[in-house]
Design a protein around this motif. Structure first.
Motif, PDB file in Angstrom:
ATOM      1  N   THR A  11      -8.713  -4.837   3.000  1.00  0.00           N
ATOM      2  CA  THR A  11      -9.519  -6.055   3.210  1.00  0.00           C
ATOM      3  C   THR A  11      -8.664  -7.320   3.212  1.00  0.00           C
ATOM      4  O   THR A  11      -9.179  -8.411   3.447  1.00  0.00           O
ATOM      5  CB  THR A  11     -10.605  -6.188   2.120  1.00  0.00           C
ATOM      6  N   ASP A  14      -2.789  -8.452   5.523  1.00  0.00           N
ATOM      7  CA  ASP A  14      -1.945  -7.427   6.150  1.00  0.00           C
ATOM      8  C   ASP A  14      -2.733  -6.148   6.418  1.00  0.00           C
ATOM      9  O   ASP A  14      -2.535  -5.491   7.456  1.00  0.00           O
ATOM     10  CB  ASP A  14      -0.758  -7.086   5.231  1.00  0.00           C
ATOM     11  N   ARG A  34     -12.640  -2.520  -2.969  1.00  0.00           N
ATOM     12  CA  ARG A  34     -13.219  -2.738  -4.296  1.00  0.00           C
ATOM     13  C   ARG A  34     -14.686  -3.064  -4.150  1.00  0.00           C
ATOM     14  O   ARG A  34     -15.079  -3.790  -3.239  1.00  0.00           O
ATOM     15  CB  ARG A  34     -12.527  -3.908  -4.978  1.00  0.00           C
ATOM     16  N   ASP A  64     -10.172   1.498  -6.947  1.00  0.00           N
ATOM     17  CA  ASP A  64      -9.427   0.369  -7.517  1.00  0.00           C
ATOM     18  C   ASP A  64      -8.084   0.895  -7.987  1.00  0.00           C
ATOM     19  O   ASP A  64      -8.003   2.013  -8.511  1.00  0.00           O
ATOM     20  CB  ASP A  64     -10.221  -0.202  -8.717  1.00  0.00           C
ATOM     21  N   LEU A  65      -7.031   0.099  -7.800  1.00  0.00           N
ATOM     22  CA  LEU A  65      -5.698   0.547  -8.244  1.00  0.00           C
ATOM     23  C   LEU A  65      -5.620   0.658  -9.761  1.00  0.00           C
ATOM     24  O   LEU A  65      -4.661   1.214 -10.289  1.00  0.00           O
ATOM     25  CB  LEU A  65      -4.612  -0.418  -7.754  1.00  0.00           C
ATOM     26  N   LEU A  86      -0.774  -1.616  -0.021  1.00  0.00           N
ATOM     27  CA  LEU A  86      -0.743  -3.072   0.180  1.00  0.00           C
ATOM     28  C   LEU A  86      -1.549  -3.813  -0.881  1.00  0.00           C
ATOM     29  O   LEU A  86      -1.468  -5.041  -0.971  1.00  0.00           O
ATOM     30  CB  LEU A  86      -1.310  -3.427   1.563  1.00  0.00           C
ATOM     31  N   SER A  90      -1.924 -10.840  -5.371  1.00  0.00           N
ATOM     32  CA  SER A  90      -0.753 -11.243  -4.583  1.00  0.00           C
ATOM     33  C   SER A  90      -0.424 -12.728  -4.693  1.00  0.00           C
ATOM     34  O   SER A  90       0.478 -13.192  -4.007  1.00  0.00           O
ATOM     35  CB  SER A  90      -0.987 -10.878  -3.109  1.00  0.00           C
ATOM     36  N   TYR A 154       4.221 -12.084 -11.109  1.00  0.00           N
ATOM     37  CA  TYR A 154       4.037 -11.342  -9.848  1.00  0.00           C
ATOM     38  C   TYR A 154       5.359 -10.735  -9.386  1.00  0.00           C
ATOM     39  O   TYR A 154       5.437  -9.539  -9.067  1.00  0.00           O
ATOM     40  CB  TYR A 154       3.478 -12.288  -8.773  1.00  0.00           C
ATOM     41  N   LYS A 158       6.365  -6.737  -9.021  1.00  0.00           N
ATOM     42  CA  LYS A 158       6.828  -6.147  -7.756  1.00  0.00           C
ATOM     43  C   LYS A 158       8.182  -5.444  -7.939  1.00  0.00           C
ATOM     44  O   LYS A 158       8.445  -4.425  -7.301  1.00  0.00           O
ATOM     45  CB  LYS A 158       6.930  -7.225  -6.666  1.00  0.00           C
ATOM     46  N   HIS A 184       4.752 -13.992   5.313  1.00  0.00           N
ATOM     47  CA  HIS A 184       4.209 -13.889   6.674  1.00  0.00           C
ATOM     48  C   HIS A 184       2.743 -14.293   6.632  1.00  0.00           C
ATOM     49  O   HIS A 184       2.007 -13.955   5.717  1.00  0.00           O
ATOM     50  CB  HIS A 184       4.410 -12.486   7.242  1.00  0.00           C
TER      51      HIS A 184
END
Ligand code: NAP
Ligand code: GDD
Length: 347
Positions: A11, A14, A34, A64-65, A86, A90, A154, A158, A184
């Motif tokens: 959603t 990317d 979600r 959900d992660l 993805l 973020s 964050y 990562k 991007h």
């Protein structure tokens, strides 16, 4: 044979472009979404077909992660050939407000998904959405050999996910890759990232709906590319003969100030009359300069960015002006989102 892909974060900006591209390549696409009390599928609604339609090739699944067991059942059900991870909290500024949640989703989420792949015994290829934010304080140009020095919760999350991905490649022989993507953007960019915040503000100011926009540090340097080109790079990483990690970037630098000037000038506006500073948008620690060197991806994958910051600013301003002109009153009257949180909560 039709290839099957599972996308977490479908959603998001990317995820929506990746789903579009994979469907165009003939894939069957499954997305993790979600459950929310309002619809959160606006970026992919144009791709959706009822699952009863004979030619439906995109299917959405709740999950959900943060829920590892669900990831196992979902992978067992979908049996994907390719997994694109993805999903993440973020937003860098928000990660200072929610470091624990960010670690749980952006960092541990990758571990849960990799473990789910291991537990189901699937031989799928795995893409991890790593970030130039991991380089943090390491000076540019940054490439695959540049040391990581994250400057936010964050970025640290990562880095953890990056190493887990690499570890599963080395420990279990996974075809698992890290795409280390520089910023991007696109007309689908979330409204609280600086480029979209600017393009949206330009459209509203031009239409007389707003008079000013508040920004934080406009001296930082970013390497802004165009999101549809970057999802092509993700896919190419999973089609390579061997798994490896790659930087995707334009190689060009641009300050927030220059992006802003281009955006305002494109709409015939004088930015100095409309831009104000608000310290709320500063970060406790900032990443001053990100400029990527994508020569490895160019040499081995044949990938190269063609859209750079100036053109991107014009694309985004034009899209927001057009969206505003075609929007009903509901869009115009909607609460203005002018920061990293919705304006009403921020005030
Ligand atoms: P985005 O627009 O913020 O999308 C994030 C996606 O993650 C959304 O679909 C969101 O779902 C989903 N998500 C968040 N928390 C989740 C959870 N706990 N479980 C399941 N799904 C969850 O991000 P993006 O710009 O498309 O970026 C995609 C990925 O690339 C992210 O991992 C990001 O960190 C990384 N990245 C982005 C850039 C960039 O410049 N765009 C650069 C480098 C790396 P909802 O829609 O329900 O919120
Ligand atoms: N969001 C935001 N809002 N940023 C602002 C503002 C503002 O009002 N004013 C100035 N900035 C500056 C930030 O301090 C930062 O230096 C720069 O604009 C870019 O901020 P964002 O657009 O929020 O992006 P980011 O670079 O922090 O993070 C994005 O790129 C990463 C890759 O380098 C996100 O997409 C991350 O998920 C991604 O990993």
């Amino acid at each position: 044979m039709t290839k099957r892909a599972l996308i977490t974060g479908i959603t998001g900006q990317d995820g929506s472009y990746l789903a579009e591209m994979l469907l165009a390549k003939g894939y069957e696409v499954h997305g993790l979404i979600r459950r929310a009390s309002t619809f959160n599928t606006v970026r992919i609604d144009h791709l959706y077909q009822d699952r009863h339609e004979p030619d439906a090739r995109m299917f959405l699944h709740y999950g959900d992660l943060a829920d590892g067991a669900r990831l196992v059942t979902l992978l067992a059900q979908v049996q994907p050939d390719e997994v694109y991870n993805l999903a993440a909290q973020s937003h860098v500024r928000v990660s200072f407000e929610e470091p624990e949640h960010t670690g749980n989703t952006t960092g541990m989420g990758a571990t849960r998904l990799l473990e789910a792949v291991r537990m189901t015994g699937l031989h799928c290829r795995y893409y991890q959405a790593s970030s130039s934010e991991m380089f943090g304080a390491s000076p540019p140009p940054q490439n695959e050999l540049t040391p990581f020095y994250p400057r936010s919760p964050y970025g640290a999350a990562k880095v953890y996910a990056y190493w887990l991905t690499k570890n599963y490649r080395e420990a279990y022989g996974f075809f698992a890759v890290n795409g280390i993507l520089f910023n991007h953007e696109s007309p689908r960019r979330g409204e609280t990232f600086v480029t979209r915040k600017i393009s949206r503000a330009v459209a509203r100011i031009r239409a007389g709906l707003d008079d000013v926009v508040y920004l934080g540090n406009i001296d930082t340097v970013r390497d802004w590319g165009y999101a549809p080109e970057y999802v092509e790079g993700m896919w190419r990483m999973l089609q390579a003969d061997e798994p490896d990690d790659y930087v995707l970037a334009t190689g060009n630098s641009c300050t927030v100030r220059d992006f802003m000037i281009t955006a305002f000038e494109h709409a015939g506006l004088d930015w100095e009359k409309h831009v104000r500073f608000d310290e709320q948008y500063l970060r406790p620690t900032e990443v001053d300069a990100l400029i990527g060197d994508a020569s490895k991806a160019t040499g081995r994958l044949g990938w190269k960015a063609t859209v750079h910051a100036d053109e991107l600013a014009r694309i985004m301003v034009d899209a927001d002006i057009e969206a505003l002109e075609h929007a009903g009153s509901s869009w115009i009257d909607a609460p203005r989102v002018d920061g990293w949180v919705a304006a009403p909560a921020a005030r």
